[in-house]
Scaffold this motif. Structure first.
Motif, PDB file in Angstrom:
ATOM      1  N   SER A 700      -3.253  -1.243  -0.843  1.00 44.21           N
ATOM      2  CA  SER A 700      -2.762  -2.144  -1.893  1.00 44.21           C
ATOM      3  C   SER A 700      -3.208  -3.571  -1.617  1.00 44.21           C
ATOM      4  CB  SER A 700      -1.226  -2.089  -1.962  1.00 44.21           C
ATOM      5  OG  SER A 700      -0.737  -3.073  -2.849  1.00 44.21           O
ATOM      6  N   MET A 704       3.217  -4.139  -0.065  1.00 43.26           N
ATOM      7  CA  MET A 704       4.246  -3.136  -0.348  1.00 43.26           C
ATOM      8  C   MET A 704       5.550  -3.551   0.314  1.00 43.26           C
ATOM      9  SD  MET A 704       2.351   0.456   0.517  1.00 43.26           S
ATOM     10  CE  MET A 704       0.711   0.863  -0.119  1.00 43.26           C
ATOM     11  N   GLN A 741       2.012  -7.561   3.575  1.00 38.48           N
ATOM     12  CA  GLN A 741       0.590  -7.505   3.292  1.00 38.48           C
ATOM     13  C   GLN A 741      -0.193  -8.036   4.491  1.00 38.48           C
ATOM     14  OE1 GLN A 741       0.073  -9.929  -0.175  1.00 38.48           O
ATOM     15  NE2 GLN A 741       0.816 -11.789   0.797  1.00 38.48           N
TER      16      GLN A 741
END
Length: 755
Positions: A700, A704, A741
């Motif tokens: 991602s 998350m 992140q």
């Protein structure tokens, strides 16, 4: 506003209202007044007739005012002007009273004249008094500049009421300067007040002092130049006033005023950089009097002459670096001058000098851009350093750490040893390598890199190597050692007590060190723990070093490594907690990263687009190794395109160049030392689960929450929490808005490519 001025402003507006009310009867009153005029103080009879209609509204008070005015003229005492703010009719002795107050106390007199001038019906008297006082003054130009410097005259003529008033009403200073040359100064904000003001000014015109002299013309010039917008206009030409300011040379300080305005006019005429060097000769004629009226103006002009000298240096330089340096000096000098002019120089010279500095700065900036774009004959030397410690002029962006070390090690008395800790490739080794240039000759830097010491077999061998490093360094910077220091004896360290051997060596070094301090830099200090674990070093070593810091204040150690002391697992590190200062070395700040990108060396000749700079910072988060790697790739690609492939391109890096570098396969191969180092530490260190967390997060771009990481990674929430805590401490991940992140987007991409 100034206290006490509000009532006067109201009085002025009432007087204007009176003028509107009697406008119809003025023509008749004027005719009668002219026929019945008598000799008196400044055509008193003429204005008496004109003001009959006006004064009718206060006719009941006029006999008392007239009596008081006559009594003041012949017997002394107060004039009605001093206690009645709404005097409409002219009274004898008004001008004389104002002039006397100026002669008695000039600043107080100016305040009194300002009060009188706020009443349009008495403005004639203020003008006449100023004219008289100006032309009788021993130094009339000094008086004019006293008007410019008097802060009391910054107040509005009338107290502003509407927004239009704030924007359009003139200051008392502007009114005085305009009236000195018999100009009508618009003190209104709408057409009705303007009509009334104009009417009153016309009615009292014959009472004004109608002299035209070089001084009145100069006052008129200053009145016009107080309009900052007029000076900023493209069509502004100071030389249009040449006849006015050159007519002042016969007055005291007139030469100073004339030459300074002539110089400013010449400086404004410079429209090309090649003309600026002549400024040196122009300012050479500005010899100051013993007591100049405007010393700050002369100083500013002299500094502009110095800017011209810097431009002459640029013109004569053949080296591109020297050209850029001269232009940089000129730019800095103009910026500093502009700040000085704003703070110290009064208008209108302030407005003129600022226009000169802005005009010159544009010329200098244009020349700097041209020099910067000038193509060199060969490939660009690559200033970005990848892998090795950065030293000298190439060391950029760690001023915060160096300032912190200066704070710790400045002054006298004991100084703490330090630990520089942080993740891989953060620039810790570069900081250690640049300490010598920062702390001067009285500080000896001893490089004791643990990797170069090699595989020592014992604590004795390690301390012997340390003693050798101190011995080799102690002669640096000293032409003559007061006493001879013997080379350390290896036998005493190996066959006997190594702690006693080093202590005795430090004691002898203390006697010959010539008041110098020794800073021992120990890079990759985590190897100490590894060697203790393997039995090569004794745990007591750390406690011994701590005791030496305390015994010898001049003996300082600077460690650098991956861990913070709290992360060292063994109890033998505990003695260090109270004796060293831990300094975290993390990502570069935005400003430091920008400096490293755009100015990696003093003579770097390629520019960056703004979005290219921001993209590099976004991708690296200021990780210094990766910033250097991307810069190195950009220069390498530029040289290959320009000098091998024959591509004609601008000497500027764009966003497209940045994307081309990071998408090339060679980029991640060249950066393997960083990426595999971060991955390896996460893979081999506790707690487990760190690499699983990294693989999950790499999917991602926006991060998350921890529960999502646990679900996708198949780990328990407690495992994920411990892994994230460690990774965050090592600057690998960060939490923002409850989402985890990667701290470095390039690291995320590298992990994503591995899957």
């Amino acid at each position: 506003g100034v206290p006490g001025r509000g009532a006067v402003g109201v009085a002025g507006r009432v007087a204007v209202g009176v003028a509107v009310g009697v406008a119809v009867g003025v023509a008749v009153s004027m005719a009668v007044g002219v026929l019945s005029s008598v000799e008196g103080d400044v055509a008193f009879g003429v204005v008496f007739g004109v003001a009959v209609g006006v004064g009718a509204l206060r006719a009941v008070f006029y006999p008392f005012q007239l009596g008081s005015a006559l009594r003041s003229a012949f017997r002394g005492g107060g004039h009605p002007l001093e206690w009645d703010e709404l005097v409409v009719l002219p009274l004898p002795g008004t001008r004389r009273t104002l002039t006397q107050r100026l002669q008695q106390d000039e600043p107080d007199g100016l305040r009194f004249v300002a009060d009188a001038a706020r009443n349009p019906f008495q403005r004639w008297a203020a003008q006449a008094a100023l004219q008289s006082y100006l032309h009788e003054h021993a130094s009339p130009l000094q008086f004019i500049y006293a008007l410019l410097a008097n802060f009391d005259l910054d107040t509005y003529v009338f107290a502003p009421v509407t927004r239009q008033d704030w924007e359009r009403l003139p200051s008392t200073r502007q009114l005085f300067l305009g009236e000195l040359d018999r100009q009508w100064v618009d003190c209104s904000s709408d057409w009705t007040n303007r009509l009334a003001e104009r009417l009153v000014w016309g009615l009292t015109w014959f009472l004004r002092d109608r002299r035209k002299t070089p001084l009145t013309r100069f006052a008129s010039m200053l009145y016009k130049l107080l309009d900052e917008q007029a000076i900023a206009a493209d069509e502004f030409d100071l030389s249009a006033y040449t006849e006015i300011y050159t007519g002042l040379v016969d007055y005291p300080s007139g030469v100073e005023i004339t030459r300074s305005f002539e110089t400013m006019a010449v400086f404004l005429s410079y429209g090309d950089l090649s003309t600026l060097p002549a400024a040196v000769n122009v300012t050479s004629g500005l010899a100051q009097d013993d007591a100049p009226i405007r010393p700050t103006v002369l100083t500013a002009l002299d500094r502009l002459g110095q800017v011209g000298a810097e431009v002459a240096t640029y013109r004569d330089a053949t080296s591109r670096v020297n050209q850029l340096a001269a232009l940089a000096h000129a730019t800095d000098a103009l910026d500093e001058l502009d700040e000085c002019v704003v703070a110290e120089v009064m208008a209108p010279e302030q407005y003129i000098l600022r226009r000169v500095s802005r005009q010159w700065r544009r010329l200098v900036s244009e020349a700097g851009g041209e020099v910067g774009r000038a193509e060199e004959a060969g490939p660009v030397a690559n200033p970005y350093v990848v892998g090795n410690p950065v030293t000298g002029d190439l060391f950029v962006g760690r001023e915060d750490i160096l300032h912190r070390l200066e704070e710790l090690w400045s002054g006298t008395g004991p100084k703490p040893s330090v630990v520089l800790y942080g993740h891989r490739r953060m620039g810790k080794s570069s900081i250690l390598h640049n300490l010598g240039a920062r702390f001067g000759a009285r500080t000896v830097i001893v490089d004791f890199n643990m990797q170069r010491v090699g595989l020592v077999a014992s604590t004795g061998e390690l301390l012997y190597n340390l003693a050798l490093a101190l011995y080799d360094a102690q002669t640096l910077g000293v032409s003559k050692t007061p006493r001879v220091l013997e080379e350390p004896d290896e036998t005493r360290f190996i066959a006997h007590n190594p702690y006693t051997a080093l202590d005795r060596f430090l004691k002898r070094l203390d006697q010959v060190r010539a008041d110098r301090r020794f800073i021992v830099t120990v890079d990759e200090f985590e190897l100490i723990e590894e060697w203790i674990t393997k039995g090569r070093l004794e745990p007591e070593l750390l406690g011994f070093w701590r005791s030496r810091f305390q015994k010898y204040p001049w003996f300082i150690m600077a460690f650098a490594g991956l861990h913070k002391l709290e992360e060292m697992r063994s109890a033998y590190w505990n003695p260090f907690f109270g004796s060293v200062t831990a300094i975290r070395v993390s990502f570069l700040s935005h400003g430091a990263a920008r400096l490293l990108i755009t100015q990696p060396s003093p003579d770097f000749s390629i520019d960056y687009d703004e979005d290219a700079v921001e993209r590099i910072i976004e991708l690296t988060n200021g990780q210094p190794y990766l910033v250097q790697l991307m810069g190195h790739g950009l220069v390498t690609r530029f040289n290959r395109q320009t000098f091998e492939e024959g591509v004609e391109r601008e000497r500027r890096f764009s966003l497209a160049d940045v994307e081309a570098v990071i998408t090339a396969p060679v980029f991640y191969r060249d950066g393997d030392a960083y990426f595999t180092g971060v991955w390896g530490q996460a893979e081999t260190s506790d707690p487990p689960g760190q690499t699983a967390v990294l693989r999950t997060l790499a999917r991602s771009e926006t991060g998350m929450p921890d529960e999502e990481i646990a679900r996708q990674a198949g780990l328990a929430p407690e495992e994920v929490g411990r892994a994230l805590e460690t990774l965050a401490r090592h600057d690998v991940v960060m939490e923002e808005d409850n989402r985890w992140q990667f701290t470095v987007e390039l690291m995320r991409r590298w992990v994503a490519q591995r899957q």
